[in-house]
Design an enzyme around this catalytic site. Structure first.
Site, short mmCIF file in Angstrom:
data_model
loop_
_atom_site.label_atom_id
_atom_site.label_comp_id
_atom_site.label_asym_id
_atom_site.label_seq_id
_atom_site.Cartn_x
_atom_site.Cartn_y
_atom_site.Cartn_z
N LYS A 131 0.83 -1.21 0.00
CA LYS A 131 0.00 0.00 0.00
C LYS A 131 0.86 1.26 0.00
O LYS A 131 0.46 2.28 -0.55
CB LYS A 131 -0.98 -0.01 1.18
CG LYS A 131 -1.99 -1.13 1.05
CD LYS A 131 -3.40 -0.72 1.37
CE LYS A 131 -4.34 -1.80 0.85
NZ LYS A 131 -5.66 -1.78 1.39
N LYS A 213 -3.28 -10.69 -6.73
CA LYS A 213 -4.57 -10.80 -6.03
C LYS A 213 -5.60 -9.85 -6.65
O LYS A 213 -5.27 -8.72 -6.99
CB LYS A 213 -4.33 -10.43 -4.56
CG LYS A 213 -5.55 -10.53 -3.67
CD LYS A 213 -5.26 -10.00 -2.27
CE LYS A 213 -5.71 -8.56 -2.13
NZ LYS A 213 -6.39 -8.20 -0.88
N LYS A 216 -10.18 -4.85 -4.52
CA LYS A 216 -11.25 -3.90 -4.83
C LYS A 216 -10.72 -2.50 -5.09
O LYS A 216 -11.41 -1.68 -5.67
CB LYS A 216 -12.32 -3.91 -3.73
CG LYS A 216 -11.90 -3.42 -2.36
CD LYS A 216 -13.14 -3.26 -1.48
CE LYS A 216 -13.12 -4.10 -0.23
NZ LYS A 216 -12.14 -3.68 0.77
P1 ATP Z 1 -8.26 -3.23 -0.62
O1 ATP Z 1 -8.03 -3.43 -2.07
O2 ATP Z 1 -9.02 -1.97 -0.29
O3 ATP Z 1 -7.05 -3.44 0.23
P2 ATP Z 1 -9.31 -5.87 -0.43
O4 ATP Z 1 -10.06 -6.13 -1.69
O5 ATP Z 1 -8.01 -6.52 -0.26
O6 ATP Z 1 -9.26 -4.32 -0.17
P3 ATP Z 1 -10.33 -6.16 2.30
O7 ATP Z 1 -11.43 -5.32 2.80
O8 ATP Z 1 -8.97 -5.72 2.71
O9 ATP Z 1 -10.33 -6.27 0.71
O10 ATP Z 1 -10.56 -7.67 2.68
C1 ATP Z 1 -11.75 -8.22 3.14
C2 ATP Z 1 -11.63 -9.72 3.17
O11 ATP Z 1 -11.60 -10.23 1.82
C3 ATP Z 1 -10.35 -10.23 3.84
O12 ATP Z 1 -10.66 -11.38 4.59
C4 ATP Z 1 -9.45 -10.61 2.69
O13 ATP Z 1 -8.54 -11.62 3.03
C5 ATP Z 1 -10.47 -11.09 1.67
N1 ATP Z 1 -9.98 -10.93 0.30
C6 ATP Z 1 -9.71 -9.75 -0.32
N2 ATP Z 1 -9.30 -9.97 -1.58
C7 ATP Z 1 -9.31 -11.31 -1.76
C8 ATP Z 1 -8.98 -12.16 -2.87
N3 ATP Z 1 -8.58 -11.66 -4.02
N4 ATP Z 1 -9.11 -13.50 -2.71
C9 ATP Z 1 -9.52 -14.03 -1.53
N5 ATP Z 1 -9.84 -13.28 -0.45
C10 ATP Z 1 -9.74 -11.94 -0.56
#
Ligand code: ATP
Ligand code: LTN
Length: 348
Positions: A131, A213, A216
């Site tokens: 980040k 990964k 969002k």
């Molecule tokens: P950001 O991009 O804002 O960091 P993020 O998409 O990684 O957000 P989070 O809110 O940080 O999402 O994560 C919420 C949950 O979703 C966490 O348990 C995280 O491990 C899971 N998660 C996020 N992205 C993935 C992915 N690509 N595959 C599996 N699990 C995911």
């Protein structure tokens, strides 16, 4: 002067945790539109526990402001994330659903835990490094201490299990280290939690770069399938998903794109990789991509209908978050008072 008697559970809620059930906690940031990565890695699994565990699911808005957010959008996404929890099957009568900033104990314990978390530990966190690279103009202290606030989220509730995607494993390990450190200094205070990582779906990758990964906050809209994308958009995104030059639907270590699509298809249909390979034997990637898109759109369609219904009833969502935060505050304050007493703060 006599000490105030400990407050009982709030009278307005219908929830009451059962003493003999284990406790689950997890959170999602309202930092963007939720993707199928968030769903398959985390939210979809939350519902598995609601009958057999005492569950708390939080919308972690305080974590979200570690990256600059537009205030109106943050507010909207906070409602949306709560509605998506419920549309994915979480019953507010069986789960404590709440918003992090409504329970001040998170920030209060977060500060104490900052004082038990080492600079070196935080510097090693992969999410912080990623980040910081993405937000070079805003590497703020909150982004750095994010994991100790996350530890506070969990440790406040004496949690047994934390369902998350694999990317959060490092933060859960740090939470365990912080809990053990505190317990050793002051005697047993926190339950040491474990991660629950799903076998299939622990890491859904980007459709544009299947070595990364799905996230969002990715700027490329085609890299992600959002939970609220319409059917045509979902099918189009899967059609365009990056795959290798092979044409056989068969998993192999170097075939990141096809492995990712097989994982997604398996999560939505419940089929194993062998069943998928048999189903698409003699058919090409085109057929397979269409089938993944259709399976995903079919699975998300009822969720979307329920989501829109809930979003039209803000007053109901507000009642759910109010009842949830009242009960969560009651539980959290028990742990917080213990911690305050142990570190040497004078009771009010
Ligand atoms: P950001 O991009 O804002 O960091 P993020 O998409 O990684 O957000 P989070 O809110 O940080 O999402 O994560 C919420 C949950 O979703 C966490 O348990 C995280 O491990 C899971 N998660 C996020 N992205 C993935 C992915 N690509 N595959 C599996 N699990 C995911
Ligand atoms: N850090 C998580 C979101 C999060 C969380 C939590 C998950 C904040 N607090 C407590 C589980 C338990 C993320 O970035 N995915």
């Amino acid at each position: 002067m006599r000490r105030k008697a400990e407050a009982g559970p709030p009278a307005n809620g219908t929830m009451e945790f059962s003493k003999d059930k284990k406790i689950i906690f997890s959170g999602v940031q309202p930092s963007g539109n939720l993707t199928i990565g968030n769903y398959l890695g985390a939210i979809k699994n939350f519902g598995l526990f609601q009958e057999t565990y005492n569950c708390l699911y939080c919308v972690v808005d305080m974590h979200a402001i570690t990256v600059r957010q537009d205030p109106a959008e943050l507010r909207r996404r906070t409602y949306e994330t709560l509605a998506l929890y419920m549309a994915s099957g979480l019953d507010p009568e069986k789960n404590v659903l709440f918003v992090q900033s409504h329970v001040p104990a998170h920030a209060q314990l977060g500060w104490v835990l900052d004082c038990f978390t080492m600079f070196g530990e935080l510097s090693r966190m992969t999410q912080f490094k990623d980040k910081s690279a993405k937000n070079a103009q805003n590497i703020n202290a909150g982004l750095f201490t994010y994991p100790s606030l996350m530890a506070a989220d969990i440790l406040l509730y004496q949690v047994d299990l934390v369902p998350v995607g694999i990317d959060q494993m490092q933060h859960i390990e740090l939470t365990r280290d912080i809990a053990n450190r505190f317990n050793q200094i002051y005697s047993d205070t926190f339950k040491v939690p474990e991660a629950y990582i799903p076998k299939t779906g622990m890491k859904i990758n980007s459709l544009a770069d299947p070595t990364k990964k799905m996230s969002k906050s990715d700027e490329n809209q085609n890299a992600c399938v959002y939970l609220l994308d319409d059917r045509d958009t979902i099918i189009r995104k899967f059609k365009r998903a990056v795959t290798d030059s092979d044409t056989v639907v068969k998993s192999a270590p170097e075939k990141d794109g096809i492995n990712n699509l097989m994982t997604i298809y398996s999560c939505f249909t419940g089929k194993t990789f062998e069943e998928i390979e048999r189903e698409f034997d003699g058919r090409g990637y085109g057929d397979f991509k269409l089938a993944v898109g259709e399976a995903c759109a079919d699975a998300l369609s009822p969720l979307q209908t329920e989501f829109h219904r809930l979003m039209n009833d803000k007053a109901y969502l507000e009642t759910v978050m109010k009842n949830g935060s009242d009960y969560a505050s009651y539980l959290a304050n028990k742990t917080l008072s213990k911690v305050y007493r142990k570190v040497g703060f004078i009771a009010k």
